[in-house]
Design a protein around this motif. Structure first.
Motif, PDB file in Angstrom:
ATOM      1  N   VAL A  34       9.808 -34.857   0.550  1.00 36.31           N
ATOM      2  CA  VAL A  34       9.631 -34.319   1.911  1.00 36.31           C
ATOM      3  C   VAL A  34      10.976 -34.275   2.630  1.00 36.31           C
ATOM      4  CG1 VAL A  34       8.570 -34.760   4.171  1.00 36.31           C
ATOM      5  CG2 VAL A  34       7.206 -34.990   2.074  1.00 36.31           C
ATOM      6  N   ASP A  35      11.756 -35.352   2.521  1.00 33.83           N
ATOM      7  CA  ASP A  35      13.082 -35.373   3.152  1.00 33.83           C
ATOM      8  C   ASP A  35      13.987 -34.278   2.572  1.00 33.83           C
ATOM      9  OD1 ASP A  35      12.262 -37.534   4.687  1.00 33.83           O
ATOM     10  OD2 ASP A  35      13.325 -39.031   3.465  1.00 33.83           O
ATOM     11  N   ALA A  36      13.925 -34.077   1.253  1.00 36.91           N
ATOM     12  CA  ALA A  36      14.740 -33.042   0.606  1.00 36.91           C
ATOM     13  C   ALA A  36      14.316 -31.648   1.068  1.00 36.91           C
ATOM     14  CB  ALA A  36      14.623 -33.159  -0.912  1.00 36.91           C
ATOM     15  N   PHE A  37      13.019 -31.450   1.277  1.00 37.20           N
ATOM     16  CA  PHE A  37      12.519 -30.170   1.776  1.00 37.20           C
ATOM     17  C   PHE A  37      13.102 -29.885   3.162  1.00 37.20           C
ATOM     18  CE2 PHE A  37       9.288 -27.793   4.214  1.00 37.20           C
ATOM     19  CZ  PHE A  37       9.257 -26.620   3.472  1.00 37.20           C
ATOM     20  N   HIS A  38      13.043 -30.885   4.047  1.00 33.94           N
ATOM     21  CA  HIS A  38      13.587 -30.691   5.400  1.00 33.94           C
ATOM     22  C   HIS A  38      15.110 -30.502   5.374  1.00 33.94           C
ATOM     23  CE1 HIS A  38      10.040 -30.942   7.864  1.00 33.94           C
ATOM     24  NE2 HIS A  38       9.621 -31.955   7.137  1.00 33.94           N
ATOM     25  N   ALA A  39      15.804 -31.211   4.491  1.00 35.05           N
ATOM     26  CA  ALA A  39      17.250 -31.041   4.371  1.00 35.05           C
ATOM     27  C   ALA A  39      17.578 -29.624   3.900  1.00 35.05           C
ATOM     28  CB  ALA A  39      17.829 -32.075   3.404  1.00 35.05           C
ATOM     29  N   ARG A  42      17.165 -27.290   6.807  1.00 36.14           N
ATOM     30  CA  ARG A  42      18.247 -27.471   7.787  1.00 36.14           C
ATOM     31  C   ARG A  42      19.548 -26.810   7.326  1.00 36.14           C
ATOM     32  NH1 ARG A  42      17.490 -32.311   8.156  1.00 36.14           N
ATOM     33  NH2 ARG A  42      18.997 -33.098   6.681  1.00 36.14           N
ATOM     34  N   THR A  43      19.817 -26.854   6.008  1.00 34.36           N
ATOM     35  CA  THR A  43      21.074 -26.301   5.495  1.00 34.36           C
ATOM     36  C   THR A  43      20.942 -24.846   5.044  1.00 34.36           C
ATOM     37  OG1 THR A  43      20.626 -27.148   3.266  1.00 34.36           O
ATOM     38  CG2 THR A  43      21.904 -28.569   4.759  1.00 34.36           C
ATOM     39  N   GLY A  44      19.753 -24.270   5.203  1.00 36.35           N
ATOM     40  CA  GLY A  44      19.552 -22.874   4.830  1.00 36.35           C
ATOM     41  C   GLY A  44      19.428 -22.641   3.334  1.00 36.35           C
ATOM     42  N   ASP A  45      19.048 -23.679   2.599  1.00 34.49           N
ATOM     43  CA  ASP A  45      18.907 -23.588   1.150  1.00 34.49           C
ATOM     44  C   ASP A  45      17.454 -23.260   0.792  1.00 34.49           C
ATOM     45  OD1 ASP A  45      18.927 -23.831  -1.601  1.00 34.49           O
ATOM     46  OD2 ASP A  45      19.818 -25.845  -1.622  1.00 34.49           O
ATOM     47  N   GLY A  46      17.115 -21.993   0.953  1.00 31.44           N
ATOM     48  CA  GLY A  46      15.747 -21.544   0.706  1.00 31.44           C
ATOM     49  C   GLY A  46      15.302 -21.744  -0.726  1.00 31.44           C
ATOM     50  N   GLU A  47      16.216 -21.586  -1.670  1.00 31.90           N
ATOM     51  CA  GLU A  47      15.866 -21.754  -3.084  1.00 31.90           C
ATOM     52  C   GLU A  47      15.388 -23.181  -3.360  1.00 31.90           C
ATOM     53  OE1 GLU A  47      18.077 -21.548  -7.406  1.00 31.90           O
ATOM     54  OE2 GLU A  47      18.732 -20.161  -5.840  1.00 31.90           O
ATOM     55  N   THR A  48      16.114 -24.170  -2.836  1.00 32.37           N
ATOM     56  CA  THR A  48      15.706 -25.564  -3.026  1.00 32.37           C
ATOM     57  C   THR A  48      14.405 -25.843  -2.289  1.00 32.37           C
ATOM     58  OG1 THR A  48      17.952 -26.353  -3.404  1.00 32.37           O
ATOM     59  CG2 THR A  48      16.356 -27.984  -2.636  1.00 32.37           C
ATOM     60  N   ALA A  49      14.290 -25.360  -1.065  1.00 31.28           N
ATOM     61  CA  ALA A  49      13.053 -25.583  -0.302  1.00 31.28           C
ATOM     62  C   ALA A  49      11.851 -25.055  -1.080  1.00 31.28           C
ATOM     63  CB  ALA A  49      13.140 -24.915   1.072  1.00 31.28           C
ATOM     64  N   LEU A  50      11.951 -23.845  -1.606  1.00 23.57           N
ATOM     65  CA  LEU A  50      10.842 -23.261  -2.361  1.00 23.57           C
ATOM     66  C   LEU A  50      10.575 -24.015  -3.653  1.00 23.57           C
ATOM     67  CD1 LEU A  50      11.480 -19.447  -1.848  1.00 23.57           C
ATOM     68  CD2 LEU A  50       9.715 -20.865  -0.759  1.00 23.57           C
ATOM     69  N   SER A  51      11.612 -24.552  -4.279  1.00 23.69           N
ATOM     70  CA  SER A  51      11.430 -25.272  -5.542  1.00 23.69           C
ATOM     71  C   SER A  51      10.637 -26.566  -5.363  1.00 23.69           C
ATOM     72  CB  SER A  51      12.783 -25.577  -6.190  1.00 23.69           C
ATOM     73  OG  SER A  51      13.427 -26.667  -5.552  1.00 23.69           O
ATOM     74  N   LEU A  52      10.587 -27.073  -4.151  1.00 24.69           N
ATOM     75  CA  LEU A  52       9.859 -28.314  -3.873  1.00 24.69           C
ATOM     76  C   LEU A  52       8.392 -28.064  -3.540  1.00 24.69           C
ATOM     77  CD1 LEU A  52      12.680 -30.012  -1.810  1.00 24.69           C
ATOM     78  CD2 LEU A  52      11.999 -30.546  -4.168  1.00 24.69           C
ATOM     79  N   LEU A  53       8.013 -26.793  -3.443  1.00 24.54           N
ATOM     80  CA  LEU A  53       6.637 -26.416  -3.133  1.00 24.54           C
ATOM     81  C   LEU A  53       5.885 -26.042  -4.404  1.00 24.54           C
ATOM     82  CD1 LEU A  53       7.290 -24.043  -0.087  1.00 24.54           C
ATOM     83  CD2 LEU A  53       6.680 -26.476  -0.026  1.00 24.54           C
ATOM     84  N   ALA A  54       4.605 -26.425  -4.472  1.00 25.18           N
ATOM     85  CA  ALA A  54       3.744 -25.956  -5.555  1.00 25.18           C
ATOM     86  C   ALA A  54       3.546 -24.449  -5.394  1.00 25.18           C
ATOM     87  CB  ALA A  54       2.399 -26.681  -5.501  1.00 25.18           C
ATOM     88  N   ASP A  80      11.878 -20.743   9.632  1.00 32.26           N
ATOM     89  CA  ASP A  80      11.909 -22.206   9.574  1.00 32.26           C
ATOM     90  C   ASP A  80      13.326 -22.719   9.340  1.00 32.26           C
ATOM     91  OD1 ASP A  80       9.214 -22.407  10.080  1.00 32.26           O
ATOM     92  OD2 ASP A  80       8.641 -22.921   8.026  1.00 32.26           O
ATOM     93  N   MET A  81      14.077 -22.029   8.486  1.00 33.57           N
ATOM     94  CA  MET A  81      15.470 -22.445   8.248  1.00 33.57           C
ATOM     95  C   MET A  81      16.315 -22.254   9.510  1.00 33.57           C
ATOM     96  SD  MET A  81      16.298 -21.425   4.270  1.00 33.57           S
ATOM     97  CE  MET A  81      16.130 -19.663   4.514  1.00 33.57           C
ATOM     98  N   ALA A  82      16.141 -21.151  10.198  1.00 33.62           N
ATOM     99  CA  ALA A  82      16.904 -20.901  11.430  1.00 33.62           C
ATOM    100  C   ALA A  82      16.552 -21.942  12.488  1.00 33.62           C
ATOM    101  CB  ALA A  82      16.615 -19.497  11.946  1.00 33.62           C
TER     102      ALA A  82
END
Length: 151
Positions: A34-39, A42-54, A80-82
């Motif tokens: 969850v913390d990595a998703f929010h990070a 915050r940093t605009g890393d959509g690829e990582t955010a999506l990789s943490l989702l089922a 959400d990133m903005a």
């Protein structure tokens, strides 16, 4: 066929292989995911955010629903990133409940900042349901709600 001389060493060899092949995300706890998703937001890393989702994640926010990772990625992720980049989010309380291969991470937050010329000063509640598997913990459901803080 495995020669008899290898039979005594086979369990050690298999253990070593598992240690080198096992994904590091399997060692990551649900609240760290969850913390990595929010990070990532915050940093605009959509690829990582999506990789943490089922793939079949369901996201509820403000009366709306996005029913898959692909839908979230093509609709709401950019906003959400903005928003996350423009505001500061403080977790004031977090509760993690593990139930076998599932986990619930419940958070209360305070978010402050300026977004699209609006002053943000909100209290929020977040529920994230995660499922464990070969790839580690994945977020399978998010429910966000917030309100303006009393001034």
């Amino acid at each position: 066929m495995v020669p008899p001389s290898m039979m005594t060493r086979l369990p050690s060899v298999l253990l070593c292989l598992l240690l080198f092949v096992a994904p590091s995300s399997a060692e990551t706890s649900p609240d760290e995911v969850v913390d990595a998703f929010h990070a990532a937001l915050r940093t605009g890393d959509g690829e990582t955010a999506l990789s943490l989702l089922a793939k079949d994640v369901v996201i509820f926010e403000g009366g709306s629903a996005e029913m898959t990772r692909a839908e979230y990625g093509s609709h709401h992720l950019e906003a959400d990133m903005a928003f996350s980049a423009a505001t500061e989010r403080e977790v004031t309380e977090k509760l993690v409940r593990l139930r076998g291969e599932s986990a619930i991470v419940l958070s209360r937050t305070v978010t402050k900042g300026t977004f699209r010329d609006h002053t943000i000063n909100h209290e929020g509640s977040e529920t994230m349901v995660l499922v464990g598997g070969v790839e580690g913990w994945k977020i399978s459901h998010i429910h966000w709600s917030s309100r303006k803080r009393p001034e």
